[in-house]
Design an enzyme around this catalytic site. Structure first.
Site, PDB file in Angstrom:
ATOM      1  N   ASP A 279     -37.671 -66.203 -57.740  1.00 15.85           N
ATOM      2  CA  ASP A 279     -38.911 -66.110 -58.535  1.00 15.85           C
ATOM      3  C   ASP A 279     -38.632 -66.076 -60.034  1.00 15.85           C
ATOM      4  OD1 ASP A 279     -40.059 -65.918 -56.048  1.00 15.85           O
ATOM      5  OD2 ASP A 279     -41.139 -64.051 -56.430  1.00 15.85           O
TER       6      ASP A 279
ATOM      7  N   HIS B 121     -37.274 -61.023 -58.296  1.00 14.65           N
ATOM      8  CA  HIS B 121     -38.420 -60.853 -57.397  1.00 14.65           C
ATOM      9  C   HIS B 121     -38.884 -59.397 -57.485  1.00 14.65           C
ATOM     10  CE1 HIS B 121     -40.598 -60.667 -53.550  1.00 14.65           C
ATOM     11  NE2 HIS B 121     -40.423 -61.970 -53.362  1.00 14.65           N
TER      12      HIS B 121
ATOM     13  N   CYS C 115     -40.293 -68.542 -51.253  1.00 13.55           N
ATOM     14  CA  CYS C 115     -38.891 -68.284 -50.912  1.00 13.55           C
ATOM     15  C   CYS C 115     -38.347 -68.942 -49.643  1.00 13.55           C
ATOM     16  CB  CYS C 115     -38.681 -66.781 -50.745  1.00 13.55           C
ATOM     17  SG  CYS C 115     -39.407 -65.778 -52.032  1.00 13.55           S
TER      18      CYS C 115
ATOM     19  N   HIS D 286     -33.453 -64.093 -45.409  1.00 10.80           N
ATOM     20  CA  HIS D 286     -34.808 -64.606 -45.257  1.00 10.80           C
ATOM     21  C   HIS D 286     -34.875 -65.896 -44.438  1.00 10.80           C
ATOM     22  CE1 HIS D 286     -39.037 -64.851 -47.308  1.00 10.80           C
ATOM     23  NE2 HIS D 286     -39.051 -64.289 -46.124  1.00 10.80           N
TER      24      HIS D 286
HETATM   25 CA    CA Z   1     -38.869 -66.678 -54.446  1.00 11.23          CA
END
Ligand code: CA
Length: 729
Positions: free
Chosen positions: A32, A223, A71, A129
């Site tokens: 981010d 983030h 993401c 993730h």
């Molecule tokens: Ca991200």
């Protein structure tokens, strides 16, 4: 003919030569980070001298696009080099540790898996993730090491990591509060998260600089949550806005980390042949984390430039000239192709990215991509970039067309003026979309729905799984010795010795070294039905060990004799036994001095047929005057356990011994099975074998007491999760 031979010679020369020049690959992924928040893109209030060094010592790519605007899917694209919509990874995955569908499909090849084919050593750090189910763990996806967390974000300060494991999670964002994972183990990290990730990266380079390596460093900074340590905050006292100040501090922490990494490459003399790529996974969510996408319209989550155009710099001194600036559109999908092609690896799947090096060094002057596509399945939204044109379609509009070369801020829709171009891009998107897959799992936006469909979402029955956490020793005790069996491959020769051949009790198996191995965080002792030639065979021998021409089974037995022994303490062994007929799994200790049974034997576990019934035993044995064993034995029918819990045999259980100078107490899952007063365990010669040090033996026998295995299917395995020995301070 001659030509062909020369070709072959040259080819093999180059292949041989290229072995020596495989570049190291380091991906440094920020999370981010706004397009404008690095010095090389013009940031003024946050100095990023180290990140900028990647650009000035190599190339800045001004038109670099993530394949998605949030993401998870963006990362799935980076790690596979393919549009994530090709394999259904079109949403941000939910944290769902029991769901093997929620994550990167096994059909895809990760960059670590690809590079491994040419002997790269790899580590993933930080945010994963790409799935939290055990089958999605980075170590299951080609990485040799992992240091980080499986969730989509994380708290930054160690004191906020209050959950020991995913089994303690109750809701989606609890994933931010877990202790970090080092490979499969939860560990106690003490540093600010960004600093810890940088430190571990430097450690990895230090330890692996002699061989080609791949580092996937996925900082979760900057983030949210916005959390920075004082070390970095104090650099930005002059920034009035608190959010921006904290954000700046978080970016500054990354920059320090990048500096440490570049410094280590130089120190190790591997700078020249190391490819370092710095980028963000998507555009900045300006409202959430005070990031700045500069002139670009929009931000994280949408397909305007602010959502998908990301800071991107790459250096590789051997191949890219310093201060290169490249303006053609490129994709983060290109990282995979760039790495694999230069590492001489053929990818398993067809890639959507291309090797950027010939474009960056001027060998090729055409644009690397004719066209790039984006899809948000749920909104729905679409985007296409071709040359200077960009088509953007979001739910509420009929589609927009921009000239992003002259109108970077996407202010002026030109679809009326250039309807031919507009329709062409629109059609191209629909054609492309035809080849894509529908999402294969629900995403973050479906949290509520997913919970309704999976009411036991976070219920992890850890009894079925190996442990991931080495707990603090019991009060008053410290850990003397242990083996968690968490690496893959062969057993630790510093700790264990294999028994080989026929050993005891007329058992049927030939003990072999290769039947004991480490896999999926456990020690596997594997029983196989296979013919093994008895190398000691003597047809006329009276010894059972010699008179059998061969063994019909193989298995494994390991012990710590001459490597580890102890006197008094607590032993805990967590294991899953196989209760099939014919098998005889055991956990013993044996005295270091004298012959059996005078040396003394303690059986934390024996499992075999007793009076034809499957039985769990807890015993000790010592010697009478005829050197025969005297047994103190407790025998419990297996049925007592399976009546209470029909799944008993599928679960791990803890066998424990508490041994003092007065007694030996043997427990199963904290239930006392046998208590032996060692005032009464003297051999007939007066020697007490339970006052001398003992070593440990773990084995899986076949036949003899175990019964007839002929109707049992093989292979079978006895799994040992860990052994821990504690002593009082
Ligand atoms: Ca991200």
């Amino acid at each position: 003919m001659k030509k062909i031979i020369w070709g072959l010679v040259l080819l093999s020369f180059f292949n041989g030569h290229s072995q020596a020049v495989k570049p190291n690959v380091i991906i440094i992924l920020a999370d981010d980070l706004g397009y404008n928040d690095v010095g090389f893109n013009g940031c003024l209030d946050i100095p990023t001298p180290n990140i900028d060094a990647v650009a000035t010592q190599g190339a800045t790519l001004t038109n670099a696009y993530a394949s998605y605007a949030v993401c998870g899917p963006s990362r799935a694209g980076i790690i596979t080099g393919r549009y994530q919509d090709r394999f259904g990874f079109s949403r941000n995955p939910l944290l769902a540790p029991n769901d093997s569908e929620m994550g990167l499909p096994q059909s895809e090849e990760t960059l670590s898996e690809a590079l491994k084919k040419n002997n790269y050593t790899s580590i993933a750090l930080g945010k994963w993730h790409l799935g939290a189910h055990t089958t999605h763990h980075p170590l299951k996806r080609g990485f040799d090491q992992f240091y980080g967390f499986l969730s989509g974000g994380h708290q930054y300060f160690p004191e906020l990591w209050t959950l020991n494991d995913l089994s303690e999670i109750k809701k989606q964002f609890d994933g931010y509060k877990t202790k970090l994972l080092k490979n499969y183990e939860r560990i106690d990290e003490t540093e600010y998260l960004t600093d810890a990730l940088s430190r571990e990266t430097v450690r990895f380079i230090n330890e692996n600089s002699q061989k080609p390596f791949f580092i996937y460093l996925a900082y979760n900074a900057p983030h949210t949550p916005l959390q920075a340590s004082e070390k970095y905050l104090k650099r930005f006292r002059h920034i009035k806005d608190k959010k921006r100040r904290t954000y700046a501090a978080m970016v500054s922490a990354i920059d320090d980390g990048v500096g440490d990494i570049l410094h280590k490459l130089k120190e190790k003399g591997i700078e020249e042949n190391t490819m370092v790529i710095f980028l963000s996974d998507n555009g900045g969510p300006e409202h959430h984390n005070a990031s700045d996408n500069g002139e670009l319209r929009g931000g994280k989550g949408d397909f305007f430039e602010g959502g998908i155009r990301v800071p991107f710099a790459i250096k590789w001194p051997a191949k890219i000239k310093p201060n290169t600036v490249y303006h053609q559109p490129v994709s983060t999908l290109d990282i995979f192709a760039t790495a694999t092609e230069n590492a001489n690896v053929t990818p398993k799947n067809k890639l959507d990215g291309i090797n950027l090096i010939p474009y960056l060094n001027g060998t090729l002057s055409k644009p690397p991509h004719d066209i790039l596509f984006w899809r948000n399945f749920d909104k729905p939204a679409a985007a296409v970039r071709q040359g200077k044109f960009k088509y953007v379609k979001i739910k509420k509009n009929k589609g927009l067309l921009f000239n992003v070369n002259s109108d970077l801020g996407e202010k002026k829709d030109i679809k009326e003026k250039d309807s031919v171009q507009f329709l062409k891009l629109k059609k191209a998107w629909f054609d492309w979309n035809e080849k894509m897959k529908s999402p294969s799992f629900l995403g973050l936006i479906h949290n509520k729905k997913y919970n309704e469909l999976h009411p036991d979402r976070f219920h992890i029955d850890s009894d079925f799984l190996p442990s991931t956490n080495l707990p603090k020793p019991p009060k008053g005790y410290s850990l003397l010795w242990n083996d968690e069996f968490n690496n893959d491959g062969s057993i630790d020769g510093q700790k264990w010795t294999n028994e080989i051949g026929f050993v005891r009790n007329h058992e049927l198996q030939w003990y072999k070294k290769e039947n004991a191995y480490l896999k999926d965080q456990v020690l596997v002792l594997e029983a196989r039905r296979e013919k093994v030639k008895n190398i000691h065979y003597k047809r006329k021998s009276k010894s059972w060990k010699q008179q059998r021409k061969d063994a019909k089974y193989s298995s494994a037995s390991v012990h710590t004799k001459d490597k580890f022994s102890f006197r008094y303490g607590v032993v805990e062994v967590r294991a899953k036994i196989d209760t099939s007929k014919g098998l005889w799994p055991a956990i013993w200790t044996l005295g270091i001095d004298k012959k059996w049974p005078s040396k003394g034997e303690i059986d934390l576990l024996e499992y075999y047929l007793y009076e034809d019934k499957p039985t769990v035993l807890a015993n000790a044995a010592w010697s009478n005057s005829l050197l025969k064993p005297i047994w103190n034995s407790i025998k419990i029918p297996l049925q007592k356990f399976t009546d209470k819990d029909p799944k008993w045999g599928d679960k791990f259980h803890v066998w424990k011994m508490d041994w003092t100078e007065k007694y030996i107490k043997l427990y199963l899952d904290d239930v006392l099975l046998n208590s032996i007063d060692i005032r009464n365990t003297l051999n007939s010669d007066g020697f007490n074998p339970f006052k001398q040090p003992h070593y440990v033996l773990l084995n899986l026998a076949i036949g003899a007491n175990g019964g007839n295995p002929s109707k049992t299917s093989f292979p079978r395995s006895y799994l040992i999760d860990y052994i821990r020995v504690y002593q009082q301070h």
